[in-house]
Design a protein around this motif. Structure first.
Motif, PDB file in Angstrom:
ATOM      1  N   ALA A  66      -4.515  10.782  -8.529  1.00 54.54           N
ATOM      2  CA  ALA A  66      -3.450   9.757  -8.165  1.00 54.54           C
ATOM      3  C   ALA A  66      -3.917   8.764  -7.226  1.00 54.54           C
ATOM      4  CB  ALA A  66      -2.253  10.517  -8.198  1.00 54.54           C
ATOM      5  N   HIS A  67      -4.588   9.248  -6.293  1.00 58.45           N
ATOM      6  CA  HIS A  67      -5.022   8.086  -5.269  1.00 58.45           C
ATOM      7  C   HIS A  67      -5.993   7.165  -5.863  1.00 58.45           C
ATOM      8  CE1 HIS A  67      -7.107   6.520  -1.668  1.00 58.45           C
ATOM      9  NE2 HIS A  67      -5.722   6.755  -1.083  1.00 58.45           N
ATOM     10  N   ASP A  95      -6.008   5.961  -8.911  1.00 59.76           N
ATOM     11  CA  ASP A  95      -5.170   5.038  -9.737  1.00 59.76           C
ATOM     12  C   ASP A  95      -4.493   4.059  -8.639  1.00 59.76           C
ATOM     13  OD1 ASP A  95      -6.197   6.271 -11.986  1.00 59.76           O
ATOM     14  OD2 ASP A  95      -4.252   7.354 -12.283  1.00 59.76           O
ATOM     15  N   ALA A  96      -3.962   4.566  -7.592  1.00 59.66           N
ATOM     16  CA  ALA A  96      -3.085   3.966  -6.787  1.00 59.66           C
ATOM     17  C   ALA A  96      -4.169   2.940  -6.088  1.00 59.66           C
ATOM     18  CB  ALA A  96      -2.441   4.554  -5.688  1.00 59.66           C
ATOM     19  N   ARG A 117       0.969  -1.452   0.023  1.00 56.22           N
ATOM     20  CA  ARG A 117      -0.122   0.068  -0.095  1.00 56.22           C
ATOM     21  C   ARG A 117       0.857   1.183  -0.038  1.00 56.22           C
ATOM     22  NH1 ARG A 117      -3.861  -0.283   4.059  1.00 56.22           N
ATOM     23  NH2 ARG A 117      -4.296   2.099   3.656  1.00 56.22           N
ATOM     24  N   GLY A 118       2.184   1.271  -0.227  1.00 56.93           N
ATOM     25  CA  GLY A 118       2.842   2.316   0.099  1.00 56.93           C
ATOM     26  C   GLY A 118       2.707   3.318  -0.906  1.00 56.93           C
ATOM     27  N   SER A 119       2.528   3.214  -2.400  1.00 54.59           N
ATOM     28  CA  SER A 119       2.335   4.092  -3.277  1.00 54.59           C
ATOM     29  C   SER A 119       1.062   4.713  -2.973  1.00 54.59           C
ATOM     30  CB  SER A 119       2.403   3.592  -4.657  1.00 54.59           C
ATOM     31  OG  SER A 119       1.169   2.465  -4.829  1.00 54.59           O
ATOM     32  N   MET A 120      -0.241   3.912  -2.580  1.00 50.34           N
ATOM     33  CA  MET A 120      -1.557   4.538  -2.238  1.00 50.34           C
ATOM     34  C   MET A 120      -1.278   5.401  -1.103  1.00 50.34           C
ATOM     35  SD  MET A 120      -4.952   2.454  -1.216  1.00 50.34           S
ATOM     36  CE  MET A 120      -4.231   1.672   0.280  1.00 50.34           C
ATOM     37  N   ASP A 121      -0.717   5.193  -0.040  1.00 44.10           N
ATOM     38  CA  ASP A 121      -0.730   5.896   1.141  1.00 44.10           C
ATOM     39  C   ASP A 121       0.263   7.343   0.968  1.00 44.10           C
ATOM     40  OD1 ASP A 121      -2.160   4.159   2.447  1.00 44.10           O
ATOM     41  OD2 ASP A 121      -0.347   3.163   3.608  1.00 44.10           O
ATOM     42  N   ALA A 122       1.192   7.245  -0.404  1.00 42.85           N
ATOM     43  CA  ALA A 122       1.976   8.434  -0.320  1.00 42.85           C
ATOM     44  C   ALA A 122       1.151   9.684  -1.043  1.00 42.85           C
ATOM     45  CB  ALA A 122       3.189   8.023  -1.133  1.00 42.85           C
ATOM     46  N   VAL A 123      -0.204   9.509  -1.501  1.00 46.45           N
ATOM     47  CA  VAL A 123      -0.804  10.437  -2.223  1.00 46.45           C
ATOM     48  C   VAL A 123      -2.011  10.755  -1.547  1.00 46.45           C
ATOM     49  CG1 VAL A 123       0.294  10.128  -4.567  1.00 46.45           C
ATOM     50  CG2 VAL A 123      -1.763   8.722  -3.944  1.00 46.45           C
ATOM     51  N   TYR A 144      -3.704  -1.124  -5.884  1.00 51.22           N
ATOM     52  CA  TYR A 144      -3.528  -2.094  -4.733  1.00 51.22           C
ATOM     53  C   TYR A 144      -4.641  -2.841  -4.826  1.00 51.22           C
ATOM     54  CZ  TYR A 144      -4.247  -2.774   0.513  1.00 51.22           C
ATOM     55  OH  TYR A 144      -4.312  -3.395   1.776  1.00 51.22           O
TER      56      TYR A 144
END
Length: 274
Positions: free
Chosen positions: A159-160, A162-163, A147-153, A167
């Motif tokens: 962008a979220h 898409d992430a 979940r790192g890329s999702m939590d980063a935006v 995920y």
């Protein structure tokens, strides 16, 4: 048995994918796993349809077959529900799924089943014992690495979205796998991966079930512990807990303090006093 329930959808323009039902001897709570926009699930009916029918079938099985193990009752309910939509692709990796809690009261015992990340809280008669939380955290363990890329935006941004879709689709590869996590889908074997147990009925004063949209006040936001959450429910009703969750969510609508897949989630609470 005195029962109180409260549930609220994440958004008024989408169906509530949480489900609660009860009989004089049993209570069930299910939390459906939503499908993000842009992802397919292989089912024309959707998650809310699936959760409602699985919940009704489970309550009937648990109530009408008091001597049958809860795992067998859940397996039966999964099989019966799958038979209601054979025209759908039930082998699709995104086929509708749900977490499950079931509690059945017998003359002597309280029996329970917990599958996936909804939470069951048992309150004991011993005043020195705190509440006991039972949840299946295998999904969270798997998800922590993905979940790192999702939590980063920021939540709510393109962008979220898409992430989040990425995920959810990545998690599907670990769903109902021995080294992954287990949820109720169309395969009855998942029922036998649930956490189960029983306690003497005389040893508990009550129990509370929460979908993860309601339990996040404690287990994600850390704004209360289980003792405080149960006191809020007992003093002001289960809807008061959901109101506290919504207040916290609105204070961090972009997910900067508490990164999460959805700014708001469906929330359901069922609390029983014995």
């Amino acid at each position: 048995m005195h029962l109180e329930i409260a549930t609220e959808p994440a958004r008024l323009d989408r169906p509530n994918e949480d489900f609660i039902a009860a009989s004089p001897s049993a209570v069930v709570l299910l939390d459906g796993a939503g499908t993000p926009p842009g992802s397919d699930c292989g089912c024309a009916h959707g998650v809310a349809w699936f959760v409602t029918r699985l919940g009704v079938n489970l309550l009937a099985s648990v109530t009408n077959q008091p001597d049958r193990a809860l795992t067998d009752c859940l397996a039966d309910a999964i099989t019966t529900t799958a038979a209601l939509h054979p025209e759908c692709d039930l082998t699709h990796p995104g086929t509708p799924s749900a977490t499950v809690i079931a509690v059945r009261l017998t003359g002597q015992d309280l029996e329970y089943l917990v599958l996936a990340d909804s939470t069951l809280i048992l309150e004991h008669t011993d005043p020195t014992a705190g509440p006991v939380a039972i949840t299946d955290d295998r999904e969270a363990q798997v998800g922590a690495a993905l979940r790192g890329s999702m939590d980063a935006v920021p939540t709510g941004t393109p962008a979220h979205a898409d992430a989040l879709r990425g995920y959810v689709e990545a998690m599907r590869a670990h769903r109902n796998q021995q080294d992954g996590f287990w949820v109720a889908t169309a395969d009855p074997s998942a029922a036998y991966a649930a956490l189960t147990g029983s306690v003497p009925r005389a040893d508990v004063t009550g129990f509370t079930m929460l979908s993860d949209g309601a339990s996040r006040l404690v287990d994600r936001f850390h704004l209360a512990d289980w003792t405080e959450a149960l006191k809020l429910i007992r003093d002001h009703g289960p809807a008061a807990l959901i109101r506290e969750v919504r207040t916290a969510e609105l204070s961090d609508i972009n997910g900067q303090r508490w990164p999460r897949g959805k700014a708001h989630d469906d929330a359901a609470v069922a609390t029983v006093t014995l």
